[in-house]
Design a protein around this motif. Structure first.
Motif, PDB file in Angstrom:
ATOM      1  N   LEU A   6      -3.050   9.144   4.035  1.00 16.21           N
ATOM      2  CA  LEU A   6      -4.492   8.971   3.205  1.00 16.21           C
ATOM      3  C   LEU A   6      -5.755   8.569   4.159  1.00 16.21           C
ATOM      4  N   PRO A   7      -6.680   9.312   3.907  1.00 12.76           N
ATOM      5  CA  PRO A   7      -7.967   9.278   4.786  1.00 12.76           C
ATOM      6  C   PRO A   7      -8.964   7.794   4.261  1.00 12.76           C
ATOM      7  N   PHE A   8      -8.188   7.028   3.471  1.00 16.52           N
ATOM      8  CA  PHE A   8      -9.071   5.909   2.895  1.00 16.52           C
ATOM      9  C   PHE A   8      -7.839   4.719   2.839  1.00 16.52           C
ATOM     10  N   ASP A   9      -8.343   3.518   2.848  1.00 15.81           N
ATOM     11  CA  ASP A   9      -7.517   2.346   2.799  1.00 15.81           C
ATOM     12  C   ASP A   9      -7.275   2.144   1.284  1.00 15.81           C
ATOM     13  N   LEU A  10      -6.395   1.317   1.024  1.00 20.93           N
ATOM     14  CA  LEU A  10      -6.111   0.826  -0.480  1.00 20.93           C
ATOM     15  C   LEU A  10      -6.234  -0.467  -0.566  1.00 20.93           C
ATOM     16  N   LEU A  11      -6.648  -1.062  -1.788  1.00 17.78           N
ATOM     17  CA  LEU A  11      -6.740  -2.412  -2.170  1.00 17.78           C
ATOM     18  C   LEU A  11      -5.919  -2.687  -3.152  1.00 17.78           C
ATOM     19  N   ALA A  12      -5.188  -3.748  -3.135  1.00 14.60           N
ATOM     20  CA  ALA A  12      -4.284  -4.240  -4.392  1.00 14.60           C
ATOM     21  C   ALA A  12      -5.161  -5.099  -5.151  1.00 14.60           C
ATOM     22  N   SER A  13      -4.836  -4.821  -6.669  1.00 19.56           N
ATOM     23  CA  SER A  13      -5.390  -5.568  -7.785  1.00 19.56           C
ATOM     24  C   SER A  13      -5.128  -7.031  -7.291  1.00 19.56           C
ATOM     25  N   GLU A  14      -5.792  -7.996  -8.068  1.00 24.04           N
ATOM     26  CA  GLU A  14      -5.648  -9.695  -7.842  1.00 24.04           C
ATOM     27  C   GLU A  14      -4.246  -9.750  -8.105  1.00 24.04           C
ATOM     28  N   GLY A  15      -3.252 -10.496  -7.402  1.00 21.19           N
ATOM     29  CA  GLY A  15      -1.919 -10.768  -7.920  1.00 21.19           C
ATOM     30  C   GLY A  15      -0.800  -9.912  -7.778  1.00 21.19           C
ATOM     31  N   SER A  16      -1.334  -8.651  -7.585  1.00 24.05           N
ATOM     32  CA  SER A  16      -0.306  -7.633  -7.475  1.00 24.05           C
ATOM     33  C   SER A  16       0.488  -7.614  -5.911  1.00 24.05           C
ATOM     34  N   VAL A  17       1.677  -7.278  -5.716  1.00 22.46           N
ATOM     35  CA  VAL A  17       2.235  -7.446  -4.602  1.00 22.46           C
ATOM     36  C   VAL A  17       2.705  -5.735  -4.218  1.00 22.46           C
ATOM     37  N   TRP A  18       2.324  -5.192  -3.241  1.00 19.77           N
ATOM     38  CA  TRP A  18       2.722  -3.677  -2.699  1.00 19.77           C
ATOM     39  C   TRP A  18       3.252  -3.831  -1.295  1.00 19.77           C
ATOM     40  N   THR A  19       4.456  -3.119  -0.973  1.00 13.67           N
ATOM     41  CA  THR A  19       5.016  -3.208   0.284  1.00 13.67           C
ATOM     42  C   THR A  19       5.123  -1.859   0.708  1.00 13.67           C
ATOM     43  N   ALA A  20       5.042  -1.655   2.073  1.00 17.05           N
ATOM     44  CA  ALA A  20       5.231  -0.302   2.874  1.00 17.05           C
ATOM     45  C   ALA A  20       6.511  -0.124   2.978  1.00 17.05           C
ATOM     46  N   THR A  21       6.937   1.085   2.842  1.00 16.88           N
ATOM     47  CA  THR A  21       8.614   1.565   2.899  1.00 16.88           C
ATOM     48  C   THR A  21       8.548   2.616   3.846  1.00 16.88           C
ATOM     49  N   SER A  22       9.755   3.186   4.365  1.00 13.05           N
ATOM     50  CA  SER A  22       9.901   3.962   5.409  1.00 13.05           C
ATOM     51  C   SER A  22       9.499   5.372   4.796  1.00 13.05           C
ATOM     52  N   SER A  23       9.438   5.794   3.648  1.00 14.23           N
ATOM     53  CA  SER A  23       8.729   7.070   2.942  1.00 14.23           C
ATOM     54  C   SER A  23       7.764   6.803   2.341  1.00 14.23           C
ATOM     55  N   GLY A  24       7.007   5.403   1.974  1.00 12.37           N
ATOM     56  CA  GLY A  24       5.678   5.393   1.350  1.00 12.37           C
ATOM     57  C   GLY A  24       5.363   3.966   1.126  1.00 12.37           C
ATOM     58  N   ILE A  25       5.425   3.595  -0.311  1.00 10.72           N
ATOM     59  CA  ILE A  25       5.149   2.292  -0.606  1.00 10.72           C
ATOM     60  C   ILE A  25       5.868   1.895  -1.946  1.00 10.72           C
ATOM     61  N   GLU A  26       5.949   0.686  -2.214  1.00  7.03           N
ATOM     62  CA  GLU A  26       6.718   0.155  -3.456  1.00  7.03           C
ATOM     63  C   GLU A  26       6.154  -0.874  -3.973  1.00  7.03           C
ATOM     64  N   GLY A  27       6.056  -0.926  -5.311  1.00  2.00           N
ATOM     65  CA  GLY A  27       5.174  -1.991  -6.191  1.00  2.00           C
ATOM     66  C   GLY A  27       6.443  -2.639  -7.328  1.00  2.00           C
ATOM     67  N   ALA A  28       6.095  -3.834  -7.563  1.00  2.00           N
ATOM     68  CA  ALA A  28       7.152  -4.247  -8.674  1.00  2.00           C
ATOM     69  C   ALA A  28       6.146  -4.843  -9.646  1.00  2.00           C
ATOM     70  N   ALA A  29       5.820  -4.241 -10.878  1.00  2.00           N
ATOM     71  CA  ALA A  29       5.047  -4.866 -11.956  1.00  2.00           C
ATOM     72  C   ALA A  29       5.747  -5.858 -12.845  1.00  2.00           C
ATOM     73  N   PRO A  30       5.290  -7.176 -12.887  1.00  2.00           N
ATOM     74  CA  PRO A  30       5.706  -8.265 -13.922  1.00  2.00           C
ATOM     75  C   PRO A  30       5.748  -7.669 -15.440  1.00  2.00           C
ATOM     76  N   ALA A  31       6.667  -8.277 -16.084  1.00  2.00           N
ATOM     77  CA  ALA A  31       6.474  -8.240 -17.475  1.00  2.00           C
ATOM     78  C   ALA A  31       4.950  -8.455 -17.984  1.00  2.00           C
ATOM     79  N   GLY A  32       4.827  -7.401 -18.884  1.00  2.00           N
ATOM     80  CA  GLY A  32       3.506  -7.633 -19.791  1.00  2.00           C
ATOM     81  C   GLY A  32       2.302  -6.854 -19.315  1.00  2.00           C
ATOM     82  N   THR A  33       2.741  -5.996 -18.164  1.00  3.01           N
ATOM     83  CA  THR A  33       1.648  -5.354 -17.188  1.00  3.01           C
ATOM     84  C   THR A  33       1.353  -3.940 -18.254  1.00  3.01           C
TER      85      THR A  33
END
Length: 201
Positions: A6-33
């Protein structure tokens, strides 16, 4: 967060957690999102909750583009989903979802919000993952999903400022469940114009 494709940076919303993986990214949404504002006005998500949704967004370069990813969500509860998101502000946004329906089917679903949300089912997918794409052509945005043979048109629409002010990225949601983990692979961005939004080419 920086993704090499991607030719631009990404910013996570407050309180969210995203991690880089070997093939891309991963996120885990909490209950009620979720991101949805009920058009009936009887229920929905307040603006402050929208801003705290589980998202990862960045601003693309000017001009036409396509933004795509292979989405693999752990769909256990109704409306669990992995999402490509187009965002202008808390009252103007749209999402293309790979989502579990109330009937337990796995579907392509889209939502466009301009103050309140609509909700449109696309088609059933008999697979654990789906390739989703968001395209911008001028001030028009379009959603497509790949069916294994080619891009299938989901919808075309616009948002205020779509030609210049939209951010794009990812969302994970679990409005009725205990949480939803989503992986995004083969993330791609192309500066090109989709010539025919109906056939996706």
């Amino acid at each position: 967060m920086r993704i090499p494709t991607l030719p631009f940076d990404l910013l996570a919303s407050e309180g969210s957690v995203w991690t880089a993986t070997s093939s891309g990214i991963e996120g885990a949404a909490p209950a009620g999102t979720d991101l949805f504002v009920d058009p009936s006005g009887d229920s929905g998500v307040a603006a402050e909750t929208l801003l705290n949704a589980h998202t990862l967004l960045g601003t693309p370069p000017e001009g036409d583009f396509t933004f795509a990813a292979e989405v693999t969500p752990d769909l256990r509860a109704t409306f669990d989903a992995g999402v490509l998101l187009a965002w202008v502000d808390e009252t103007n946004w749209a999402k293309l979802c790979f989502e579990r329906s109330p009937a337990g089917e796995v579907m392509i679903v889209s939502v466009v919000t301009k103050g309140t949300s609509d909700d449109a089912n696309g088609f059933i997918v008999n697979a654990p993952k789906a390739r989703l794409r968001l395209a911008r052509v001028g001030n028009v945005l379009a959603f497509h999903a790949h069916d294994g043979n080619g891009w299938r048109f989901v919808r075309a629409f616009t948002l205020p400022g779509a030609a210049t002010e939209v951010s794009v990225g990812f969302e994970a949601q679990s409005p009725t469940g205990d949480g939803c983990r989503v992986s995004y692979a083969d993330i791609a961005f192309e500066r090109r114009t989709v010539a025919d939004l109906r056939n996706g080419e």
